[in-house]
Design a protein around this motif. Structure first.
Motif, short mmCIF file in Angstrom:
data_model
loop_
_atom_site.label_atom_id
_atom_site.label_comp_id
_atom_site.label_asym_id
_atom_site.label_seq_id
_atom_site.Cartn_x
_atom_site.Cartn_y
_atom_site.Cartn_z
N VAL A 6 0.95 -0.85 0.16
CA VAL A 6 0.01 -0.11 0.45
C VAL A 6 0.73 1.13 0.35
CG1 VAL A 6 -1.99 1.40 1.59
CG2 VAL A 6 -2.01 -0.84 1.23
N GLY A 7 0.78 2.11 -1.16
CA GLY A 7 1.56 2.74 -1.18
C GLY A 7 2.91 3.00 -1.02
N THR A 26 -3.47 3.18 7.96
CA THR A 26 -3.74 4.08 7.48
C THR A 26 -5.38 4.40 6.49
OG1 THR A 26 -2.42 3.64 5.37
CG2 THR A 26 -1.39 4.90 6.84
N GLU A 28 -5.63 4.39 3.78
CA GLU A 28 -5.47 4.48 2.80
C GLU A 28 -5.28 2.71 2.76
OE1 GLU A 28 -4.02 7.97 2.79
OE2 GLU A 28 -3.32 6.88 3.81
N GLU A 31 -9.26 1.11 2.20
CA GLU A 31 -9.13 1.46 0.43
C GLU A 31 -8.81 0.37 -0.01
OE1 GLU A 31 -11.64 4.33 0.06
OE2 GLU A 31 -11.11 5.60 0.81
N TYR A 32 -7.33 0.66 0.17
CA TYR A 32 -6.74 -0.43 -0.61
C TYR A 32 -6.83 -2.45 0.02
CZ TYR A 32 -3.58 -4.44 -1.75
OH TYR A 32 -3.07 -5.27 -2.31
N LYS A 35 -11.01 -1.82 -1.53
CA LYS A 35 -11.10 -2.52 -2.86
C LYS A 35 -11.08 -3.92 -3.52
CE LYS A 35 -10.92 2.20 -5.17
NZ LYS A 35 -12.17 2.46 -4.17
N TRP A 46 -16.70 4.56 6.66
CA TRP A 46 -16.36 5.90 7.83
C TRP A 46 -16.96 6.02 8.64
CZ3 TRP A 46 -10.89 5.07 6.96
CH2 TRP A 46 -10.75 4.36 5.50
#
Length: 111
Positions: A6-7, A26, A28, A31-32, A35, A46
């Protein structure tokens, strides 16, 4: 043990995809993970994820679904504090899936 990227960071996850290190979380990461399971996180997702993170910070435990449902009802209102609503957001199980996205350990009592 596996990893997710991730990132540009490699993060360790267990065999079910839960973060091994809670400090790696995080937004992110959430979100990962969502998805990866074919979901887009909305404001309602959230609300639950942030609620779980606050709950965990206070009690050092991920709540079981029954406790989660009751606590969300108290904080966010009756229309959100019910199993039907939570399962619509997290079809693989509100405790299990929401805790995963929140970077928390799997709740006790989850199979």
């Amino acid at each position: 043990m596996g990893t997710i990227n991730v990132g540009g960071k490699e993060l360790e996850v267990d065999e079910e995809g839960y973060l091994s290190n809670l400090a790696d979380w995080t937004p992110e990461v959430a979100e990962y993970m969502a998805k990866d399971e074919g979901q887009d996180l909305t404001e309602n997702h959230w609300e639950v994820i942030n609620f779980l993170r606050e709950y965990y910070e206070e009690y050092q435990i991920a709540p079981a679904v029954r406790v989660l449902t009751k606590a969300i009802g108290k904080k966010l209102g009756k229309e959100k504090g019910n199993s039907k609503y939570l399962y619509e957001l997290f079809p693989y199980g509100p405790g299990k899936q929401a805790c995963k996205y929140a970077g928390l350990p799997k709740p006790t009592g989850c199979v």
